[in-house]
Write a protein that holds these residues in place. Structure first.
Motif, PDB file in Angstrom:
ATOM      1  N   PRO A 382       0.830  -1.206   0.000  1.00 56.53           N
ATOM      2  CA  PRO A 382       0.000   0.000   0.000  1.00 56.53           C
ATOM      3  C   PRO A 382       0.864   1.255   0.000  1.00 56.53           C
ATOM      4  CG  PRO A 382      -0.001  -0.997   2.184  1.00 56.53           C
ATOM      5  CD  PRO A 382       0.722  -1.959   1.271  1.00 56.53           C
ATOM      6  N   LEU A 383       0.447   2.241  -0.778  1.00 60.66           N
ATOM      7  CA  LEU A 383       1.196   3.490  -0.873  1.00 60.66           C
ATOM      8  C   LEU A 383       0.704   4.492   0.171  1.00 60.66           C
ATOM      9  CD1 LEU A 383       1.282   3.890  -4.755  1.00 60.66           C
ATOM     10  CD2 LEU A 383       3.066   2.976  -3.262  1.00 60.66           C
ATOM     11  N   PRO A 384       1.552   5.409   0.595  1.00 61.17           N
ATOM     12  CA  PRO A 384       1.101   6.447   1.528  1.00 61.17           C
ATOM     13  C   PRO A 384      -0.031   7.266   0.902  1.00 61.17           C
ATOM     14  CG  PRO A 384       3.503   6.437   1.332  1.00 61.17           C
ATOM     15  CD  PRO A 384       2.980   5.544   0.237  1.00 61.17           C
ATOM     16  N   CYS A 385      -0.909   7.763   1.740  1.00 59.84           N
ATOM     17  CA  CYS A 385      -2.010   8.589   1.236  1.00 59.84           C
ATOM     18  C   CYS A 385      -2.155   9.822   2.114  1.00 59.84           C
ATOM     19  CB  CYS A 385      -3.316   7.803   1.176  1.00 59.84           C
ATOM     20  SG  CYS A 385      -4.035   7.440   2.785  1.00 59.84           S
ATOM     21  N   ALA A 386      -2.832  10.816   1.594  1.00 61.38           N
ATOM     22  CA  ALA A 386      -3.094  12.025   2.376  1.00 61.38           C
ATOM     23  C   ALA A 386      -3.993  11.678   3.562  1.00 61.38           C
ATOM     24  CB  ALA A 386      -3.768  13.068   1.487  1.00 61.38           C
ATOM     25  N   PRO A 387      -3.898  12.447   4.655  1.00 62.14           N
ATOM     26  CA  PRO A 387      -4.751  12.166   5.821  1.00 62.14           C
ATOM     27  C   PRO A 387      -6.229  12.174   5.451  1.00 62.14           C
ATOM     28  CG  PRO A 387      -3.048  13.774   6.375  1.00 62.14           C
ATOM     29  CD  PRO A 387      -2.998  13.593   4.881  1.00 62.14           C
ATOM     30  N   LEU A 388      -6.974  11.329   6.122  1.00 65.26           N
ATOM     31  CA  LEU A 388      -8.417  11.287   5.879  1.00 65.26           C
ATOM     32  C   LEU A 388      -9.108  12.407   6.625  1.00 65.26           C
ATOM     33  CD1 LEU A 388      -7.640   7.863   6.070  1.00 65.26           C
ATOM     34  CD2 LEU A 388      -9.927   7.993   5.111  1.00 65.26           C
ATOM     35  N   ARG A 389     -10.209  12.879   6.052  1.00 64.61           N
ATOM     36  CA  ARG A 389     -11.055  13.823   6.776  1.00 64.61           C
ATOM     37  C   ARG A 389     -11.713  13.108   7.943  1.00 64.61           C
ATOM     38  NH1 ARG A 389     -14.944  16.891   2.596  1.00 64.61           N
ATOM     39  NH2 ARG A 389     -16.338  15.651   3.874  1.00 64.61           N
ATOM     40  N   GLU A 390     -12.163  13.899   8.932  1.00 61.94           N
ATOM     41  CA  GLU A 390     -12.732  13.298  10.137  1.00 61.94           C
ATOM     42  C   GLU A 390     -13.941  12.425   9.823  1.00 61.94           C
ATOM     43  OE1 GLU A 390     -13.448  16.670  12.604  1.00 61.94           O
ATOM     44  OE2 GLU A 390     -11.414  16.689  13.439  1.00 61.94           O
ATOM     45  N   ASP A 391     -14.798  12.875   8.895  1.00 60.97           N
ATOM     46  CA  ASP A 391     -15.987  12.084   8.588  1.00 60.97           C
ATOM     47  C   ASP A 391     -15.613  10.774   7.914  1.00 60.97           C
ATOM     48  OD1 ASP A 391     -15.301  14.054   6.464  1.00 60.97           O
ATOM     49  OD2 ASP A 391     -16.810  12.972   5.322  1.00 60.97           O
ATOM     50  N   GLN A 392     -14.610  10.798   7.024  1.00 61.71           N
ATOM     51  CA  GLN A 392     -14.156   9.573   6.364  1.00 61.71           C
ATOM     52  C   GLN A 392     -13.530   8.622   7.376  1.00 61.71           C
ATOM     53  OE1 GLN A 392     -11.459  11.395   3.609  1.00 61.71           O
ATOM     54  NE2 GLN A 392     -13.055  11.929   2.119  1.00 61.71           N
ATOM     55  N   LEU A 393     -12.634   9.145   8.203  1.00 64.25           N
ATOM     56  CA  LEU A 393     -11.948   8.314   9.184  1.00 64.25           C
ATOM     57  C   LEU A 393     -12.931   7.730  10.195  1.00 64.25           C
ATOM     58  CD1 LEU A 393      -9.353   7.196  10.409  1.00 64.25           C
ATOM     59  CD2 LEU A 393      -9.112   9.355  11.673  1.00 64.25           C
ATOM     60  N   GLY A 394     -13.878   8.547  10.643  1.00 60.52           N
ATOM     61  CA  GLY A 394     -14.837   8.059  11.636  1.00 60.52           C
ATOM     62  C   GLY A 394     -15.648   6.892  11.118  1.00 60.52           C
ATOM     63  N   LEU A 395     -16.112   6.989   9.878  1.00 57.51           N
ATOM     64  CA  LEU A 395     -16.892   5.901   9.302  1.00 57.51           C
ATOM     65  C   LEU A 395     -16.025   4.656   9.107  1.00 57.51           C
ATOM     66  CD1 LEU A 395     -19.681   5.160   8.372  1.00 57.51           C
ATOM     67  CD2 LEU A 395     -19.183   6.167   6.139  1.00 57.51           C
ATOM     68  N   MET A 396     -14.779   4.867   8.645  1.00 57.72           N
ATOM     69  CA  MET A 396     -13.870   3.733   8.479  1.00 57.72           C
ATOM     70  C   MET A 396     -13.612   3.020   9.803  1.00 57.72           C
ATOM     71  SD  MET A 396     -10.861   4.816   5.814  1.00 57.72           S
ATOM     72  CE  MET A 396      -9.954   3.292   6.152  1.00 57.72           C
ATOM     73  N   LEU A 397     -13.359   3.787  10.862  1.00 54.95           N
ATOM     74  CA  LEU A 397     -13.056   3.181  12.164  1.00 54.95           C
ATOM     75  C   LEU A 397     -14.241   2.375  12.682  1.00 54.95           C
ATOM     76  CD1 LEU A 397     -11.169   6.134  13.901  1.00 54.95           C
ATOM     77  CD2 LEU A 397     -10.195   3.923  13.261  1.00 54.95           C
ATOM     78  N   GLN A 398     -15.446   2.910  12.516  1.00 57.83           N
ATOM     79  CA  GLN A 398     -16.608   2.192  13.031  1.00 57.83           C
ATOM     80  C   GLN A 398     -16.857   0.903  12.251  1.00 57.83           C
ATOM     81  OE1 GLN A 398     -20.129   4.559  13.538  1.00 57.83           O
ATOM     82  NE2 GLN A 398     -21.257   2.903  14.552  1.00 57.83           N
TER      83      GLN A 398
END
Length: 445
Positions: A382-398
């Motif tokens: 996997p390649l590095p990526c830009a930080p996720l927005r809070e809404d994207q990260l929150g949904l991914m974590l859940q």
């Protein structure tokens, strides 16, 4: 090079075989099919025979006598199984709907139920691969792909890679809508930043020879209306998001509308496919012979693609898929590109389901994510990526918490973990509902 296809009686297997026939490199010297349903695999073998007729270098096909026979000596293993068949899918859809929450094959409670049923079988396959073909690469098509790949990686590590055609289809459609030459995707001039989980990801950047195309596309109503995701989500919402979501995020962003469109439906997607594909296999087996089987398969395939995600399209205006929507990315093309990149050590960039490493720092290193990878003889990195927005990260974590709880539940037969997986899903609105779904699923199994 020997390729084994588990779920070799699956309806989409001919797409993979057709891609192998069209492969100028001729990478695969033998295809081995394995399926638990002898009638289905016999019909699909007939379709493959018809596809090979008249081809200058047909790829030999063999039906294995059992799982171990199929795996022994394999270089690549495609896992495309459906535990419980379409009858299981119908239950996965209907049980949640009876409780007033979304029932879908890979998303929500239906996806969790499917994962709980599938993971033990996938783990057994992984163990047999490790014992009989330790040098093989497993390419996982089996849904829910992220969850199943995560379970298999506990045994196989990085030698199992999950694939999906939704992300590459999104990139191709977006690039075309933005005015990019379609050849730019194949020759490497097109760059893209895509990250998420399987059936839950976002295209956040699209560049052509270094020039960013996404802001201009998001600002253009006509361009957005020209492709599937633009029509599905609508221009206003896409501009607010500042990204193009995977089509399956429609279930999350427009959950009320999608649920309303499917709640009282006389026929779920699983019921449609059960009748359609059941009818195909019955007619093809009765007709006998490769020509009849192939003609029936082609007609059935087109109908299947035209009706894909029909309820979401109904909830967003009732539009029909056009030829560009139907092109998509293609599991067959993604899988073949992945094999070529590994064998040729090419460094090709593909969107795949792999172990996270440090790509998303907030997730565990061994969590499976879906993102842009560089593929070579070592596998997919996997390649590095830009930080996720809070809404994207929150949904991914859940959703990742749900996936990992489901893997734990299926691995250790832990009811508490199964209930946690269902109750924590964003599309399940009550632990009491989750408990009733789990109880009904156990009663109807």
């Amino acid at each position: 090079m020997r390729l084994t296809i588990l779920g070799g009686g699956g309806f989409r297997v001919p797409l993979v075989y057709r891609a192998l026939l069209d492969d100028p490199a001729g990478s695969v010297s033998e295809v081995v099919l394995h399926d638990t349903d002898p009638r289905r695999v016999a019909v699909i073998a007939d379709v493959l025979t018809r596809l090979a007729q008249g081809h200058p270098t047909p790829v030999p096909v063999r039906v294995a006598k059992g799982l171990d026979d199929a795996l022994a000596g394999a270089d690549f293993v495609f896992s495309a199984i459906r535990v419980g068949g379409t009858a299981g899918r119908i239950r996965d859809e209907r049980i949640p709907l009876a409780e007033g929450v979304l029932g879908q094959e890979t998303v929500g409670a239906g996806g969790v139920l499917y994962g709980l049923r599938t993971i033990p079988v996938a783990l057994h396959i992984a163990e047999r691969v490790a014992a009989l073909a330790p040098g093989a690469w497993v390419i996982n098509f089996t849904n829910p792909a992220g969850m199943v790949t995560e379970a298999m990686s506990q045994v196989l590590g990085d030698r199992v890679i999950g694939i999906c055609d939704s992300p590459v289809g999104l990139v191709r459609r977006a690039a075309r809508a933005a005015g990019a030459d379609p050849a730019a995707f194949a020759d490497g001039r097109l760059g893209y930043d895509y990250v998420g989980l399987n059936h839950l990801g976002w295209l956040r950047s699209l560049t052509l020879e270094g020039t960013e195309l996404l802001p201009g596309l998001l600002a253009d109503d006509a361009a957005l209306a020209s492709f599937e995701e633009g029509r599905l989500f609508g221009a206003d919402w896409l501009r607010i998001l500042g990204a193009l979501p995977n089509e399956y995020l429609h279930y999350y962003y427009f959950r009320r509308e999608t649920l309303d469109s499917v709640r009282d439906t006389p026929e779920t997607r699983g019921e449609f496919l059960d009748q359609q594909q059941g009818g195909f296999f019955e007619r093809a087996a009765a007709a006998g012979g490769p020509d009849a089987a192939y003609a029936l398969w082609e007609r059935t395939r087109l109908e299947r693609e035209q009706t894909y995600m029909a309820h979401s399209r109904e909830a967003s205006g009732g539009w029909q898929r056009d030829s560009h929507d139907l092109e998509g990315g293609g599991y067959d093309r993604v899988a073949l590109a992945l094999m070529h990149a590994i064998v040729g050590d090419s460094g090709t960039r593909l969107i795949l389901n792999v172990r996270n490493g440090t790509t998303v720092p907030q997730l565990a290193p061994d969590a499976i994510v879906e993102t842009v990878c560089e593929v070579g003889a070592h596998g997919a990195r996997p390649l590095p990526c830009a930080p996720l927005r809070e809404d994207q990260l929150g949904l991914m974590l859940q959703v990742k918490a749900v996936e990992r709880a489901a893997v734990e539940a299926a691995t250790f037969k832990d009811r508490g973990a199964a209930l946690r997986a269902l109750a924590l899903h964003p599309l399940v609105d009550s632990p009491a509902v989750a408990a009733r779904i789990l109880e009904r699923a156990a009663d109807e199994a």
